[in-house]
Design an enzyme around this catalytic site. Structure first.
Site, PDB file in Angstrom:
ATOM      1  N   LYS A 121     -16.394 -13.665  -1.026  1.00 35.18           N
ATOM      2  CA  LYS A 121     -16.804 -14.334   0.215  1.00 35.18           C
ATOM      3  C   LYS A 121     -17.487 -15.650  -0.130  1.00 35.18           C
ATOM      4  O   LYS A 121     -18.409 -15.668  -0.950  1.00 35.18           O
ATOM      5  CB  LYS A 121     -17.757 -13.453   1.020  1.00 35.18           C
ATOM      6  N   LYS A 230     -21.725 -16.164   7.625  1.00 33.90           N
ATOM      7  CA  LYS A 230     -22.775 -15.172   7.917  1.00 33.90           C
ATOM      8  C   LYS A 230     -23.777 -15.094   6.776  1.00 33.90           C
ATOM      9  O   LYS A 230     -24.948 -14.736   6.989  1.00 33.90           O
ATOM     10  CB  LYS A 230     -22.159 -13.810   8.225  1.00 33.90           C
ATOM     11  N   ASP A 283     -20.462  -8.207  10.131  1.00 34.73           N
ATOM     12  CA  ASP A 283     -20.996  -8.588   8.827  1.00 34.73           C
ATOM     13  C   ASP A 283     -22.372  -9.226   8.964  1.00 34.73           C
ATOM     14  O   ASP A 283     -23.258  -9.038   8.121  1.00 34.73           O
ATOM     15  CB  ASP A 283     -20.025  -9.555   8.144  1.00 34.73           C
ATOM     16  N   ARG A 294     -28.547  -9.747  -0.673  1.00 32.73           N
ATOM     17  CA  ARG A 294     -29.133 -10.776  -1.535  1.00 32.73           C
ATOM     18  C   ARG A 294     -29.448 -12.036  -0.737  1.00 32.73           C
ATOM     19  O   ARG A 294     -30.441 -12.716  -1.015  1.00 32.73           O
ATOM     20  CB  ARG A 294     -28.180 -11.087  -2.690  1.00 32.73           C
ATOM     21  N   VAL A 318     -25.613 -13.389  -7.996  1.00 33.83           N
ATOM     22  CA  VAL A 318     -25.254 -14.528  -7.153  1.00 33.83           C
ATOM     23  C   VAL A 318     -25.533 -14.188  -5.694  1.00 33.83           C
ATOM     24  O   VAL A 318     -25.136 -13.124  -5.206  1.00 33.83           O
ATOM     25  CB  VAL A 318     -23.769 -14.887  -7.329  1.00 33.83           C
ATOM     26  N   GLU A 320     -24.284 -15.600  -2.468  1.00 28.60           N
ATOM     27  CA  GLU A 320     -23.226 -16.528  -2.079  1.00 28.60           C
ATOM     28  C   GLU A 320     -23.658 -17.525  -1.006  1.00 28.60           C
ATOM     29  O   GLU A 320     -23.135 -18.630  -0.924  1.00 28.60           O
ATOM     30  CB  GLU A 320     -22.005 -15.752  -1.585  1.00 28.60           C
TER      31      GLU A 320
END
Length: 374
Positions: A121, A230, A283, A294, A318, A320
């Site tokens: 994503k 999102k 989501d 995260r 990570v 994102e």
């Protein structure tokens, strides 16, 4: 002659046909556990040899999903050629910033008829490409298999690599998927046969009831932009909680953030309705409200006054939404789309603007009408 459609059915229903998952982070491992629990042979690739050896020895991803056992059918490997050897389904579950490199390295070993699943994503920095676009671009030179004695021959149905790429997205927190908690997702492709093939892949069986319900969609743009944006909005949700603002502020920020996502998505050719589905609202609910996220944790740290570098070091994976924020804002500028919330978060992340200040600026913007506002 076997058509692409017939091949996809073979590739996703045969329990002995291997699935290669590239990326052994939390998400890639969760998908491997999901398939392995169904009895499907699964190869899980990671670049770090010591990490792979630990996976094989302990049968557990102690770094990303501790205390969750790897089913017997999962074979960890650091050898990319071995992972991909004759695999009819390949899942790319690496961070967005690594997708192009991994795809290019994988290209010589991919079956030219493989079903390609993008489980990453984000948006590619520098190009602004969505993940399915990045994957197709990196693999664009690969031709479909031609007739050869003793081989199954497959012909493209006019779209080449794009016809074999499916984007998988939705409210899918990795640890919950790995634990077998009921989860829904969406498989999007310009080729409905490919999307349905991925749906079948995760459908379970009579002996292994499904815990991961997949819907299909033809709106790849909307599904991927929903999954990317999102993450940005989830950072904002974390900021609100980090500042101690309560549920009103977070609900307002998430709702207006979703409006910005729809606005950009429609400008890019997506359907507004897609953002009301699993890859949009769904989501966003999971990512913007869970401390497992995260991206939420990044925002929460910013709200508490922590530096971005310290937050990311503490998370150790990570997030994102951080690189995606910059790419989304650049894409919005090029498209002439107003995204004040995403831009405010960009300034908080990369220009050291204090979290209380950006919230105050958003509250002081000129009055607007919500009616008809995309």
């Amino acid at each position: 002659m076997t058509t692409v459609t017939q091949y996809f059915e073979f590739a996703t229903t045969g329990r002995d046909t291997p699935v290669a998952i590239l990326g052994a982070g939390s998400w890639g491992t969760a998908l491997a556990i999901l398939l392995g629990a169904q009895g499907r042979a699964t190869r899980l690739w990671a670049r770090d040899r010591a990490f792979v050896e630990d996976l094989a020895r302990t049968r557990e991803n102690r770094r990303y999903l501790p205390s969750i056992a790897l089913p017997d059918g999962i074979a960890p490997t650091e050898n990319l050629a071995r992972a991909l050897a004759d695999a009819p389904v390949v899942v790319f579950a690496v961070p967005s910033g690594a997708l192009r490199q991994v795809a290019e390295e994988a290209a010589p070993f991919l079956r030219p008829d493989a079903l390609l699943v993008s489980a990453s994503k984000g948006l590619e920095e520098g190009t602004g490409l969505r993940m399915s676009e990045t994957l197709a671009d990196a693999l664009g030179a690969i031709a479909m298999r031609v007739d050869a004695p003793g081989e199954v021959a497959v012909r493209a149905e006019g779209e080449g690599v794009v016809a074999r790429v499916v984007a998988l997205s939705g409210p899918n927190l990795a640890v919950e998927v790995a634990r077998g908690i009921p989860t829904a997702s969406v498989a999007a492709s310009t080729n409905p046969h490919a999307a349905r093939a991925v749906q079948r892949l995760f459908a379970g069986s009579a002996s292994h009831p499904p815990t991961f319900r997949v819907y299909t969609s033809g709106d790849v743009i909307g599904v991927e932009l929903g999954g990317a944006i999102k993450n940005v909005i989830a950072i904002g949700a974390g900021v609100c909680d980090g500042l101690g603002y309560g549920d009103n502020a977070k609900a307002g920020l998430m709702t207006r953030g979703l409006t910005e996502a729809v606005r950009l998505g429609v400008a890019q050719g997506a359907s507004a309705m897609t953002f009301l589905g699993l890859s949009g609202v769904g989501d966003l609910i999971a990512t913007g409200a869970s401390r497992l996220s995260r991206n939420y944790r990044v925002g929460f740290g910013l709200g508490r006054g922590q530096a971005l570098e310290a937050i990311l070091a503490e998370i150790g994976q990570v997030a994102e939404g951080v690189p995606t924020t910059r790419v989304v804002c650049a894409l919005a500028t090029r498209s002439g789309v107003e995204m004040p919330l995403c831009d405010a978060l960009r300034r908080a992340l990369f220009e050291s603007h204090a979290a209380p200040d950006i919230i105050r600026e958003l509250m002081q913007r000129p009055p607007k009408s919500e009616d008809g506002d995309l």
